[in-house]
Design a protein around this motif. Structure first.
Motif, PDB file in Angstrom:
ATOM      1  N   THR A   8      63.667 -28.336   1.897  1.00  0.00           N
ATOM      2  CA  THR A   8      63.250 -29.232   1.053  1.00  0.00           C
ATOM      3  C   THR A   8      64.069 -30.621   1.104  1.00  0.00           C
ATOM      4  OG1 THR A   8      63.019 -27.283  -0.489  1.00  0.00           O
ATOM      5  CG2 THR A   8      62.896 -29.703  -1.484  1.00  0.00           C
ATOM      6  N   GLY A  21      60.294 -23.760  -4.945  1.00  0.00           N
ATOM      7  CA  GLY A  21      61.252 -22.773  -4.149  1.00  0.00           C
ATOM      8  C   GLY A  21      61.148 -21.531  -4.678  1.00  0.00           C
ATOM      9  N   GLU A  22      60.369 -21.095  -5.901  1.00  0.00           N
ATOM     10  CA  GLU A  22      60.209 -20.039  -6.258  1.00  0.00           C
ATOM     11  C   GLU A  22      59.176 -20.121  -7.439  1.00  0.00           C
ATOM     12  OE1 GLU A  22      63.402 -18.589  -8.785  1.00  0.00           O
ATOM     13  OE2 GLU A  22      64.394 -20.647  -8.622  1.00  0.00           O
ATOM     14  N   PRO A  23      58.483 -19.177  -7.948  1.00  0.00           N
ATOM     15  CA  PRO A  23      57.650 -18.962  -9.148  1.00  0.00           C
ATOM     16  C   PRO A  23      58.266 -19.565 -10.143  1.00  0.00           C
ATOM     17  CG  PRO A  23      57.530 -17.027  -7.959  1.00  0.00           C
ATOM     18  CD  PRO A  23      58.651 -17.637  -7.189  1.00  0.00           C
ATOM     19  N   ASP A  34      53.722 -28.177  -9.513  1.00  0.00           N
ATOM     20  CA  ASP A  34      54.486 -27.139  -9.051  1.00  0.00           C
ATOM     21  C   ASP A  34      54.212 -26.791  -7.398  1.00  0.00           C
ATOM     22  OD1 ASP A  34      55.433 -24.432  -8.099  1.00  0.00           O
ATOM     23  OD2 ASP A  34      54.190 -23.468  -9.779  1.00  0.00           O
ATOM     24  N   THR A  35      55.169 -27.368  -6.541  1.00  0.00           N
ATOM     25  CA  THR A  35      54.811 -27.167  -5.064  1.00  0.00           C
ATOM     26  C   THR A  35      55.079 -25.992  -4.324  1.00  0.00           C
ATOM     27  OG1 THR A  35      56.766 -28.109  -4.442  1.00  0.00           O
ATOM     28  CG2 THR A  35      55.386 -29.780  -5.107  1.00  0.00           C
ATOM     29  N   TRP A  36      54.025 -25.258  -3.830  1.00  0.00           N
ATOM     30  CA  TRP A  36      54.374 -24.143  -3.008  1.00  0.00           C
ATOM     31  C   TRP A  36      54.487 -24.507  -1.511  1.00  0.00           C
ATOM     32  CZ3 TRP A  36      51.839 -22.334   1.214  1.00  0.00           C
ATOM     33  CH2 TRP A  36      52.609 -21.007   1.601  1.00  0.00           C
ATOM     34  N   TRP A  37      55.444 -24.088  -0.712  1.00  0.00           N
ATOM     35  CA  TRP A  37      55.420 -24.580   0.473  1.00  0.00           C
ATOM     36  C   TRP A  37      56.637 -23.391   1.332  1.00  0.00           C
ATOM     37  CZ3 TRP A  37      59.138 -28.026   2.886  1.00  0.00           C
ATOM     38  CH2 TRP A  37      60.003 -28.597   2.139  1.00  0.00           C
ATOM     39  N   GLN A  38      56.987 -23.515   2.484  1.00  0.00           N
ATOM     40  CA  GLN A  38      58.056 -22.678   2.997  1.00  0.00           C
ATOM     41  C   GLN A  38      58.697 -23.806   4.241  1.00  0.00           C
ATOM     42  OE1 GLN A  38      55.207 -19.768   4.899  1.00  0.00           O
ATOM     43  NE2 GLN A  38      56.316 -18.335   3.629  1.00  0.00           N
ATOM     44  N   THR A  39      59.759 -23.157   4.689  1.00  0.00           N
ATOM     45  CA  THR A  39      60.481 -23.643   5.840  1.00  0.00           C
ATOM     46  C   THR A  39      59.405 -23.732   6.929  1.00  0.00           C
ATOM     47  OG1 THR A  39      62.419 -22.631   5.110  1.00  0.00           O
ATOM     48  CG2 THR A  39      62.378 -23.652   7.425  1.00  0.00           C
ATOM     49  N   ASP A  85      53.521 -14.174   1.230  1.00  0.00           N
ATOM     50  CA  ASP A  85      53.829 -14.100  -0.039  1.00  0.00           C
ATOM     51  C   ASP A  85      52.528 -13.195  -0.676  1.00  0.00           C
ATOM     52  OD1 ASP A  85      56.094 -15.734  -0.178  1.00  0.00           O
ATOM     53  OD2 ASP A  85      54.946 -17.323  -0.910  1.00  0.00           O
ATOM     54  N   ILE A 130      51.409 -17.810  -6.994  1.00  0.00           N
ATOM     55  CA  ILE A 130      52.284 -17.240  -6.130  1.00  0.00           C
ATOM     56  C   ILE A 130      53.070 -16.106  -7.014  1.00  0.00           C
ATOM     57  CG2 ILE A 130      53.812 -17.630  -4.204  1.00  0.00           C
ATOM     58  CD1 ILE A 130      51.311 -19.225  -4.139  1.00  0.00           C
ATOM     59  N   ARG A 168      57.348 -12.524  -2.539  1.00  0.00           N
ATOM     60  CA  ARG A 168      57.422 -12.167  -1.174  1.00  0.00           C
ATOM     61  C   ARG A 168      56.594 -10.674  -1.117  1.00  0.00           C
ATOM     62  NH1 ARG A 168      58.291 -16.008   2.654  1.00  0.00           N
ATOM     63  NH2 ARG A 168      58.433 -14.228   4.088  1.00  0.00           N
ATOM     64  N   ASN A 212      64.564 -14.055  -2.935  1.00  0.00           N
ATOM     65  CA  ASN A 212      64.727 -15.477  -3.207  1.00  0.00           C
ATOM     66  C   ASN A 212      65.618 -15.443  -4.508  1.00  0.00           C
ATOM     67  OD1 ASN A 212      64.342 -18.176  -4.176  1.00  0.00           O
ATOM     68  ND2 ASN A 212      62.033 -18.077  -3.454  1.00  0.00           N
ATOM     69  N   ARG A 258      66.621 -18.373   0.062  1.00  0.00           N
ATOM     70  CA  ARG A 258      65.909 -17.421   0.842  1.00  0.00           C
ATOM     71  C   ARG A 258      66.883 -16.564   1.702  1.00  0.00           C
ATOM     72  NH1 ARG A 258      60.838 -18.812   4.633  1.00  0.00           N
ATOM     73  NH2 ARG A 258      60.634 -17.127   5.746  1.00  0.00           N
TER      74      ARG A 258
END
Ligand code: WT7
Length: 661
Positions: free
Chosen positions: A323, A399-401, A423-428, A512, A524, A527, A533, A538
Motif C-alpha cells: 500500500t 487491507g482486510e474486509p 473500499d479497495t480490494w487488492w494484493q501485493t 480469497d 471479499i 483467505r 490477516n 499478512r
C-alpha cells in the motif's frame, strides 16, 4: 479446500440493505462521473491501459501494448522510461518544484515539508551514493527504514539507476531482514540508527549486527541518522564497520548533485516485496517498471478522484507494505500529488493524533485500514469529534474486509456523512487496486468492495472453476493487468504453481473467498489458504509454526487465525512441548519472544494453547479448520477423517476448562 469457502475465516455480515449513492455535490465536482467509462474500458482493455500509459513520460515508445504468453505478461513492449523521472523531474520541469510532495510528521512532533524539488535533489544525490558504492542496474538494494522521507528517496534513487529495491517493513526482526536480503542477493542495505516508538529510540542498525555478518553478498550498509537531533538520543549505540558501513549524511555530503535518470525497459524490475504465502518461505513478489507505474497512477487518479492542485492525500499505511509502495510513493508522486506521511502510531502522544494531523494539513482524502477504524471506534467518537475534519471529502479502506458497522461509523463520524467511502480490494501481487468503487460513479454498500476497476475482469468460481453468477466461491482474475506481479524472485515455478495452475494458466487464483451478489458486487470474505490477516498485516501460519518449532523445547505447533473483533484475525497457536518441559506462563512469554526474534513482534501469538497432540488427517496434515472451531468455541464438524479422533475432544476440553490460560 472447498469446505474452507463454506466456512471462511472472516465473517462479513451482509446485514445492511443500505445503498449509498454518491452525493450530487460529489458527483458534480468529480473528475470521473460518467459510468460509460466501464464500457469503454471493457470494449478494449488494452486500449484503455494504453491511454493511461500515455500520461507517463516515455523516452522510447512501445511497439506492442501487451504480450501475453500466459501466465507471462509483458506490458508496453519495447518502451523505455524512468520511474523517478516520472515521479519527480517532470513535475519540477513543469514548474511545480515548490509544490509539497510530503508533509512529513515525525513521531516526536517534528515536521518537514518536502517539496518535489527537494525530493528530486535528495534522490539524485542518493542515487550517486549508490553508484559510488558500486550498485548497478539490476542489483538488489535492501531498505529497512522508519517512515521518514529518506525511505521514498531511497526507493526513487534505486529506480533512477535501475537498481531493484527490496523494502522490509520496520516491524520485522533482524532475522527476517537477513532472510530477505539473503534470498534476494542484496548488495547494499539502507537502514537507520534507530526508529522511534512512543518517544523511545529503538535501535535498528545495532539490532542488525549479527545478521549482517551472515550476508557475504551485502557489501555496504548506508545508515541514516534518525535520532541525533533528539534529546537523550546519544544513548543509541550505532556500531559502524569500517569499509562496510557509511553514514548517509556523510556519503550525501561527498556525492555529486546530478544524476541522469536511466531510460529503462518497460519490463525492467522495479522492486521485490516479500509477502507471506502458504509455506514457511516468504515469496518475493516482483514488479516491473512501465506497467506498474501505469496501473498505480491510473488507479490513484480514478479511485481517489485526485485533483492534484486541490487535494491533500493521506495514505496512512507503512512504506514497508505494498500500500505504501503504490499509494504513498509511486502512484501519488507520479500524479504530482501532495501527501501526508506520518511516522508514528495513532495514539502517540495522544489518541487524537490522526485527527490533529487532518485538521492541521486540511487533509482531503484519508486512506486507512479497517483495523485502525475499529480501534478509533473503541476509543470513542468524542476524540475525532474534538477536531475540525471538514476538509475531508473522500475516505478509503484497505487491507482486510471492513465490517458494515465500522464502515457506517467511518462514514458518519469521520466523513460527516458527506464523504464517499472507497473500499479497495487488492494484493501485493496485483500491485494496484483491483476492486473498488469509483467515488463519483459507484453506489456503495457497506462491506462490499463493489465492482472491478475499469479494464479489470474478476469472477467468483466454484472449486471446479465454473463461474458463479450469484453466490460464494473462489475469487479469480481473468485477464492480465499492467500492475500485475511478473514472477516470484528466483522462483518462477512457484509463481506458476501458486497463482496460475488451479483454474488454468490464464486465470489468476487470488486465494480469497468471495461472494458476488445480485448486482454483481463483490464481497471479499477472507483467505482460503494458510495466510492470515492480523490488523491488515499478512502473515503465514506456516511461517509462525516454523518459528515456534525452531525453539528447542517445542515438538510441534499449529497456528490458526482466530476471528477477532479488533484485529480481524488474531494468532492462536496450539503447541506441543517436549516431554521434559513443564509449560507455564513463563514459557508462553518465552515463545512469544522467540517468534518476535524470528519474524517480528507482529507475528507473536496472542493466545497459546498447550496440547499433547494435534488433530491430523491420516496423511499427517494438520486440520486447521478443526482447531479454528475449537478456538472459537464452535460445534466440531466431521472428525471421522482424523487419524485419532479423540485428540480434538481432549484439546476442546482443555480450552473449555480455561486451562490454556
Ligand atoms: C490480502 C492481500 C492491498 C494492500 C494491503 C494488503 C486482503 C486486502 C481488502 C479489502 C477485503 C482485503 C485480502 C487480500 N484484503 N484488501 N478491501 N477487503 N480483503 O496486501 O498484504 O498482499 O494482502 O488482503 O485477503 O488477498 P497484502
Amino acid at each position: 479446500m472447498s469446505d474452507e469457502v463454506a466456512q471462511p475465516d472472516v465473517a462479513v455480515t451482509m446485514g445492511t440493505e443500505e445503498v449509498f449513492e454518491p452525493s450530487e455535490e460529489f458527483r458534480a465536482a468529480a473528475s470521473f462521473a460518467d459510468p460509460a467509462i466501464y464500457e469503454i474500458a471493457e470494449a478494449d482493455p488494452e486500449g484503455w491501459w494504453e491511454s493511461w500509459a500515455k500520461h507517463l513520460e516515455w523516452s522510447e515508445p512501445w511497439s506492442e501494448v501487451l504480450r501475453w504468453d500466459a501466465p507471462w505478461a509483458k506490458w508496453f513492449v519495447g518502451g523505455k522510461l524512468n520511474v523517478s523521472a516520472n515521479c519527480l523531474d517532470r513535475h519540477v520541469a513543469a514548474g511545480n518544484g515548490e509544490k509539497v510532495a510530503y508533509h512529513w510528521v515525525g513521531e516526536d512532533g517534528a515536521t518537514r515539508d518536502v517539496t518535489y524539488r527537494e525530493l528530486l535533489a535528495t534522490t539524485e544525490k542518493l542515487a550517486n551514493v549508490l553508484k559510488d558504492l558500486g550498485v548497478e542496474a539490476g542489483d538488489v538494494v535492501g531498505i529497512y527504514l522508519p517512515m521518514i522521507p529518506e525511505a521514498p528517496a531511497a526507493m526513487l534513487a534505486c529506480a533512477r539507476i535501475g537498481a531493484v529495491h527490496n523494502v522490509v517493513f520496520g516491524g520485522f526482526s533482524a532475522e527476517a531482514v537477513r532472510e530477505r536480503m539473503a534470498t534476494s542477493n542484496a548488495k547494499l542495505l539502507v537502514t537507520a540508527d534507530a526508529s522511534l516508538r512512543r518517544g523511545e529510540p529503538m535501535p535498528m542498525k545495532a539490532a542488525l549486527e549479527d545478521a549482517l555478518t551472515q550476508l557475504p553478498e551485502l557489501k555496504n550498509v548506508v545508515v541514516v541518522d534518525r535520532t541525533s537531533a533528539l534529546e537523550g538520543a546519544s544513548d543509541v549505540d550505532v556500531p559502524m564497520t569500517e569499509g562496510r558501513d557509511v553514514w548517509f549524511h556523510e556519503a550525501m555530503e561527498a556525492a555529486h548533485d546530478f544524476c541522469e535518470p536511466v531510460a529503462l525497459d518497460s519490463e525492467h524490475p522495479l522492486f521485490i516485496l516479500y509477502t507471506s504465502g502458504s509455506t514457511a518461505k516468504p515469496k518475493g513478489i516482483q514488479h516491473t517498471t512501465g506497467g506498474y507505474l501505469t496501473g498505480v497512477s491510473a488507479t490513484h487518479r480514478m479511485v481517489f478522484d485526485i485533483e492534484t492542485d486541490l487535494d491533500v492525500f493521506w495514505c496512512a499505511a507503512d512504506i514497508g507494505w505494498v500500500t505504501g509502495h503504490s499509494y504513498i510513493v509511486y502512484g501519488a508522486l507520479c500524479n504530482g500529488a501532495t501527501s501526508v506521511m506520518y511516522e508514528g502510531a495513532p495514539d502517540y502522544p495522544h489518541k487524537g493524533r490522526f485527527w490533529e494531523i487532518i485538521q492541521k494539513y486540511k487533509v482531503t482524502i484519508l486512506y486507512t485500514a479497517p483495523t485502525a477504524i475499529r480501534t478509533f471506534i473503541k476509543w470513542g467518537r468524542e476524540i475525532p469529534d474534538g477536531y475540525d475534519l471538514s476538509s475531508l471529502r473522500l475516505l478509503g479502506s484497505v487491507g482486510e474486509p471492513i465490517n458494515p458497522r465500522a464502515w457506517l461509523w467511518y462514514r458518519e463520524v469521520i466523513g460527516g456523512e458527506r464523504c464517499p467511502i472507497v473500499d479497495t480490494w487488492w494484493q501485493t501481487e496485483t500491485g494496484q487496486i483491483m476492486i473498488s468503487p469509483l467515488p463519483g460513479i459507484t453506489a456503495t454498500k457497506p462491506g462490499s468492495a463493489t465492482r472491478p476497476f475499469p479494464g479489470i475482469s474478476a469472477a467468483v468460481v466454484t472449486s471446479k472453476g465454473e463461474i458463479v453468477e450469484e453466490g460464494g466461491g473462489f475469487l479469480t482474475l481473468r485477464r492480465p493487468w499492467p500492475g500485475m506481479a511478473r514472477t516470484l524472485y528466483g522462483d518462477p515455478d512457484r509463481f506458476v504453481k501458486t497463482y496460475w495452475s488451479r483454474f488454468g494458466k490464464d486465470v489468476y487464483d487470488v486465494g480469497d473467498a468471495a461472494r458476488i451478489d445480485e448486482d454483481g458486487y463483490f464481497w471479499i470474505l477472507g483467505r482460503t489458504d494458510d495466510v492470515i490477516n492480523v490488523s491488515g498485516h499478512r502473515l503465514s501460519t506456516m511461517e509462525i509454526e516454523s518459528a515456534l518449532v525452531s525453539h528447542p523445547q517445542v515438538a510441534e505447533a499449529a497456528v490458526i487465525g482466530q476471528s477477532d473483533e479488533q484485529t480481524g484475525q488474531a494468532i492462536t497457536a496450539f503447541v506441543t512441548v517436549d516431554g521434559s518441559a513443564d509449560p507455564d506462563d513463563a514459557m508462553k512469554t518465552e515463545l512469544a519472544a522467540h517468534v518476535a526474534e524470528k519474524i517480528g513482534k507482529l507475528a507473536r501469538p496472542q493466545r497459546i494453547i498447550w496440547s499433547d497432540d494435534l488433530p491430523k488427517t491420516r496423511s499427517g496434515k494438520i486440520m486447521r479448520r478443526l482447531l479454528r472451531d475449537i478456538a472459537e468455541g464452535r460445534e466440531l464438524g466431521d472428525v471421522t477423517t482424523l487419524r485419532d479422533p479423540a485428540v480434538v475432544g481432549l484439546i476442546a476440553d482443555r480450552v473449555a476448562a480455561g486451562e490454556e490460560d
